[in-house]
Scaffold this active site. Sequence first.
Site, short mmCIF file in Angstrom:
data_model
loop_
_atom_site.label_atom_id
_atom_site.label_comp_id
_atom_site.label_asym_id
_atom_site.label_seq_id
_atom_site.Cartn_x
_atom_site.Cartn_y
_atom_site.Cartn_z
N ALA A 197 10.27 -16.79 -104.86
CA ALA A 197 10.58 -16.06 -103.63
C ALA A 197 10.74 -14.58 -103.93
CB ALA A 197 11.87 -16.61 -103.00
N ASP A 198 10.52 -13.79 -102.90
CA ASP A 198 10.78 -12.36 -103.00
C ASP A 198 11.22 -11.85 -101.63
OD1 ASP A 198 10.52 -9.91 -104.83
OD2 ASP A 198 9.59 -9.25 -102.96
N THR A 199 12.25 -11.01 -101.63
CA THR A 199 12.79 -10.47 -100.39
C THR A 199 12.62 -8.96 -100.36
OG1 THR A 199 14.44 -12.24 -100.28
CG2 THR A 199 14.87 -10.28 -98.96
N GLY B 34 9.29 -13.88 -98.73
CA GLY B 34 8.12 -14.72 -98.99
C GLY B 34 8.51 -15.82 -99.95
#
Length: 195
Positions: A71-73, A108
């Site tokens: 995940a990436d924020t 994501g």
Amino acid sequence: MDYKLILASNSPRRRELLAGLELNFEVRLIDNIDESYPDTLRGEAIPRHIAMAKAKAYMPTLASDELLITADTVVIVDGEVLGKPHTDSEACEMLARLAGRTHHVMTGVALTTTTSQRVFVSVTEVDFAPLTTAEIEHYVAVHHPLDKAGAYGIQEWIGYVGVTGLRGSYFNVMGLPVQRLYTELKSFFNNDEKS
């Protein structure tokens, strides 16, 4: 589940949120993953790209019975991405830009096995109250938000005093949209059982 869940994240918040789903998982870490993205990407395409790039880096470590979660924020205000600040002064600048405004938090998430991948992006709109310089400096000095996109953690003091509203997932702002993740995992496993 026929798969062992692997969380590829060093974030204590993501670990805590995934644990809240009461699913067994293992944390796996690889150092120095490139989190850059092409300048041409905008909005949701950015965290989607980075989540997929993280998954690609882990592929050589993945066994056939494992499902990887990456995940990436990112925080976006006025079309500009606010990443993690490098200094306290940069954190103060970011918070001053967010104060009294609305911004978007986009995470994501890639669910990856050795044979397939499912990627989604969760978006939350966050409204901030105006903040004084003293309030911003207090938060940065006490909470040291250098490991947080946009220089803040909604679950900390700044969220208590600054967030006036949000549309979307609260947990997404913390770093992992767990309700959507749960739904996607259920769908993933149901489709896998049918094939």
